[in-house]
Design an enzyme around this catalytic site. Structure first.
Site, PDB file in Angstrom:
ATOM      1  CB  THR A   4      14.173  28.933  17.814  1.00 19.82           C
ATOM      2  OG1 THR A   4      14.243  29.432  16.490  1.00 19.82           O
ATOM      3  CG2 THR A   4      12.819  29.227  18.414  1.00 19.82           C
ATOM      4  CB  SER A   5      18.859  26.310  18.769  1.00 22.10           C
ATOM      5  OG  SER A   5      19.032  26.727  20.097  1.00 22.10           O
ATOM      6  CB  THR A   6      17.390  24.565  14.472  1.00 19.37           C
ATOM      7  OG1 THR A   6      16.234  23.958  15.070  1.00 19.37           O
ATOM      8  CG2 THR A   6      18.649  24.070  15.160  1.00 19.37           C
TER       9      THR A   6
END
Length: 194
Positions: A12-14
């Site tokens: 996931t990006s964050t």
């Protein structure tokens, strides 16, 4: 005798995307992955340590499994690079959302098509870049990369006149040692201070 394994990779990006990570982990578990590498890092990040770890970990006969293509690669060229690394180790790739599996002839064909398209896109981009530079040069609007160290020649010579060593000048101005000595050789009329 070693057995092949399904190895998952989730990203996931964050850290705020917990639900997305949990959904990926669930899907990878349902797909039968016995080991899963996970990370929370943007796809444009140059350093994705867990992706590097999974590419190092997979063995011949293993299959890397991801839920979606965008969880694995940031571009088609990136995908080609990753699949080349997997192929070199004798490992396959399965992308669940695309129903793509490089262990099948259709999966290999799809991947080769993606690779060919990436190469074609890259060649077109480079051609457009060359044409743009040529036009800018013809219009007198392109000077190329400006030399950064030479712009600091006056400061280099001022520090030299103050008796600073080449190492001190490198540290103070943030230019390379070779650049400092090149500037010295181009300006021999200024002797070092004693």
């Amino acid at each position: 005798m070693t057995t092949s394994a399904l190895v998952g990779y989730a990203r996931t990006s964050t850290t705020d995307q917990k639900a997305g990570l949990e959904a990926q982990l669930r899907d990878l578990d349902q797909a039968g992955c016995t080991k899963v590498f996970r990370e929370e890092v943007s796809s444009v990040a140059t350093n994705r340590p867990q992706l590097g770890a999974v590419l190092e970990w997979v063995r011949e006969g293993d299959t890397l499994v991801v839920t979606k293509l965008d969880r694995l690669a940031r571009s088609v060229a990136d995908l080609v690079s990753i699949t080349t690394a997997l192929k070199a180790k004798g490992a396959g790739l399965r992308i669940l959302a695309m129903n793509l599996d490089t262990a099948t002839p259709t999966g290999k064909l799809m991947l080769n098509l993606l690779g060919s398209i990436a190469e074609f896109e890259r060649e077109l981009m480079l051609e457009r870049q060359r044409e743009g530079i040529a036009k800018a040069k013809a219009d007198g609007k392109y000077a190329g990369r400006q030399p950064t160290a030479r712009a600091k020649a006056g400061e280099v010579m001022r520090l030299r006149a103050l008796g600073k060593s080449a190492g001190d000048i490198v540290a103070e101005l943030g230019i390379s040692r070779a650049s400092v000595f090149r500037i010295f050789s181009e300006n021999p009329e200024t002797p070092p201070a004693s």
